[in-house]
Design an enzyme around this catalytic site. Structure first.
Site, mmCIF file in Angstrom:
data_model
loop_
_atom_site.group_PDB
_atom_site.id
_atom_site.type_symbol
_atom_site.label_atom_id
_atom_site.label_comp_id
_atom_site.label_asym_id
_atom_site.label_seq_id
_atom_site.Cartn_x
_atom_site.Cartn_y
_atom_site.Cartn_z
ATOM 1 N N GLY A 217 0.776 -1.236 0.000
ATOM 2 C CA GLY A 217 0.000 0.000 0.000
ATOM 3 C C GLY A 217 0.802 1.276 0.000
ATOM 4 O O GLY A 217 0.221 2.366 0.116
ATOM 5 N N PRO A 259 5.209 -5.157 -0.918
ATOM 6 C CA PRO A 259 4.878 -4.150 -1.937
ATOM 7 C C PRO A 259 4.620 -4.781 -3.294
ATOM 8 O O PRO A 259 5.248 -5.774 -3.675
ATOM 9 C CB PRO A 259 6.147 -3.291 -1.976
ATOM 10 C CG PRO A 259 7.235 -4.267 -1.661
ATOM 11 C CD PRO A 259 6.648 -5.269 -0.698
ATOM 12 N N ARG A 261 2.663 -2.463 -6.171
ATOM 13 C CA ARG A 261 2.648 -1.228 -6.952
ATOM 14 C C ARG A 261 3.901 -0.385 -6.723
ATOM 15 O O ARG A 261 4.480 0.167 -7.664
ATOM 16 C CB ARG A 261 1.387 -0.434 -6.565
ATOM 17 C CG ARG A 261 1.026 0.699 -7.495
ATOM 18 C CD ARG A 261 -0.392 1.133 -7.180
ATOM 19 N NE ARG A 261 -0.499 1.584 -5.813
ATOM 20 C CZ ARG A 261 -0.673 2.853 -5.453
ATOM 21 N NH1 ARG A 261 -0.728 3.792 -6.377
ATOM 22 N NH2 ARG A 261 -0.816 3.199 -4.202
ATOM 23 N N ARG A 297 -7.179 1.789 -14.810
ATOM 24 C CA ARG A 297 -7.177 2.588 -13.591
ATOM 25 C C ARG A 297 -7.894 3.941 -13.738
ATOM 26 O O ARG A 297 -8.640 4.341 -12.832
ATOM 27 C CB ARG A 297 -5.748 2.795 -13.083
ATOM 28 C CG ARG A 297 -5.057 1.505 -12.656
ATOM 29 C CD ARG A 297 -3.693 1.746 -12.030
ATOM 30 N NE ARG A 297 -3.829 2.245 -10.669
ATOM 31 C CZ ARG A 297 -3.589 3.480 -10.302
ATOM 32 N NH1 ARG A 297 -3.179 4.390 -11.182
ATOM 33 N NH2 ARG A 297 -3.752 3.849 -9.035
ATOM 34 N N CYS A 326 -15.698 1.019 -27.527
ATOM 35 C CA CYS A 326 -17.065 1.489 -27.719
ATOM 36 C C CYS A 326 -17.704 1.783 -26.358
ATOM 37 O O CYS A 326 -18.704 1.180 -25.964
ATOM 38 C CB CYS A 326 -17.861 0.432 -28.470
ATOM 39 S SG CYS A 326 -19.488 0.987 -28.999
ATOM 40 N N GLU A 327 -17.081 2.718 -25.619
ATOM 41 C CA GLU A 327 -17.535 3.117 -24.296
ATOM 42 C C GLU A 327 -17.190 4.579 -24.082
ATOM 43 O O GLU A 327 -16.057 5.001 -24.325
ATOM 44 C CB GLU A 327 -16.829 2.303 -23.198
ATOM 45 C CG GLU A 327 -17.155 0.829 -23.180
ATOM 46 C CD GLU A 327 -18.504 0.534 -22.554
ATOM 47 O OE1 GLU A 327 -19.058 1.437 -21.898
ATOM 48 O OE2 GLU A 327 -18.988 -0.588 -22.738
#
Length: 405
Positions: A217, A259, A261, A297, A326-327
């Site tokens: 985190g 860890p 990220r 993200r 297509c969003e």
């Protein structure tokens, strides 16, 4: 921390060689991040952040252990050469495939619910376990990545810990570890407060305790204005908790950090090609060939990723960068509530390249085949060398698992 090796000319050359979208990782950044964690006894990489086999092997060679959360990650850990004793399985439940592999390989488990203990006793009788505590509070860069408190499914509720310890012992397990993780991108104060609770909880375990883990985190500097996390100060704070536990167990306590990220986010960029530009009323759009199937993200959390135009300068204007899906949500420049958050970019044209920064974590690992888009290629740079560490998925591979009626 922008990797020096990922300069405009090199990224553009790699994009022309391997095509786009393209993830590019810098090995030197990973080594530097790992070295910064020297204040901990064990660095246990959370494979979910980026499970590319080459990155796993790089971290294994640096001395890291590994945290896995699924049967597939167990298979990856072994494929990357991690021995069973350096693998810990962390979860709040066992699916059948994961439980079978945990039992077959005798893997250590970080237990997130009491229900897991009976299942583990059947699959792998005896031995030791770690218990993951939900400390009753959480923190993170977004509510969706906060892993403590009443609204989180993770961990054994702190008030139920004594019962979980009794349950573990009745099943024949020695409780040798305690673990806590309050969320991803948590602030320093919350991360340290979880340590205070864990140190108090250690007294319930007693002298069988060998390891405490502060989880992961650690926040990453996604914006230039973000402060660099003082990891050395953090290690010192947790070392004090370990010493306090050692004072009553009268035996050494190993201090782990987990860890994901923080180790790999800043090593990676996602290179995309501009395929179109358009003006919608007062809005300037740049449309690229990467979308939330490559980097979810921004769409999922409103997360910010720096975007730079390669080999283009001057005349910057507020620009919305969007992908091919297509969003309407397929926009990289948006806030936490989905509102547009244009960024300054120079004028771009089809054929130009842009680089999205800090995608080494939760970029490729959360990628999908939405809109039947193939998974992107991945390249690792190590000094002057670069090589393909995952080739682009072919359309035949995309269709291969399906059968016609």
């Amino acid at each position: 921390m922008r990797p020096v090796a990922l300069d405009d000319a090199r990224l553009a050359a790699l994009a022309r060689e391997h095509g786009t979208p393209l993830y590019v990782y810098d090995a030197a950044t990973i080594r530097a991040r790992h070295a910064a964690l020297a204040g901990f006894d064990v660095v246990r990489y959370a494979a979910k952040a980026n499970p590319n086999l080459t990155l796993l092997k790089l971290l294994r060679n640096l001395g890291a252990s590994i945290d896995v959360v699924s049967a597939g990650e167990i298979e990856r850990a072994f494929a990357a050469g991690f021995p069973a004793e350096r693998i810990v399985f962390t979860a709040d439940l066992f699916d059948r495939a994961a439980l079978e592999r945990v039992g077959r390989h005798g893997l250590h488990v970080n237990v997130g619910s009491q229900a897991m203990l009976a299942q583990l006793a059947d699959a792998r009788p005896g031995g030791s376990v770690t218990l993951r505590i939900n400390p009753g509070f959480g923190d993170g860069h977004h509510a969706k990545v906060t892993t403590g408190g009443e609204l989180s499914k993770h961990g054994i509720w702190h008030a139920d810990l004594a019962g979980a310890i009794d349950e573990a012992r009745s099943r024949g397990f020695a409780v040798t570890g305690l673990h806590v993780h309050v969320g991803s991108g948590a602030n320093f104060e919350s991360l340290c407060a979880s340590g205070e609770l864990l140190a108090r909880s250690a007294r319930l375990v007693g002298d069988t305790l060998r390891t405490i883990s502060c989880g992961g985190g650690l926040p990453v500097r996604y914006r230039p204005t973000d402060l660099e996390f003082d990891v050395a100060r953090y290690a010192r704070a947790w070392r004090e908790h370990a010493r306090a536990i050692e004072a009553f167990t009268r035996r050494p306590i190993e201090l782990e950090i987990e860890p994901g990220r923080w180790l790999v986010a800043e090593c990676g960029v996602l290179v995309a090609e501009v395929r179109a530009t358009k003006r919608q009323g007062e809005r300037e759009f740049v449309l690229v060939d990467a979308g939330f199937h490559n980097l979810v993200r921004p769409t999922m959390y409103g997360a910010y990723h720096e975007i730079r135009a390669l080999a283009k300068t001057g005349g910057e204007r507020p620009t919305i960068v969007a992908g091919p899906l297509c969003e309407s949500a397929d926009v990289f420049t948006q806030g936490q509530d989905g509102e547009f958050a244009p960024i300054p970019l120079p004028p771009l044209a089809p054929g130009d390249f842009v680089a999205l920064h800090d995608v080494g974590a939760y970029g490729s690992s959360m990628a999908s085949n939405y809109n039947s888009q193939p998974l992107a290629a991945e390249v690792l740079i190590d000094g002057a060398r670069s090589w393909l560490v995952r080739r682009r998925q072919s359309f035949d591979e995309l269709l291969a698992p399906e059968r016609e009626l």
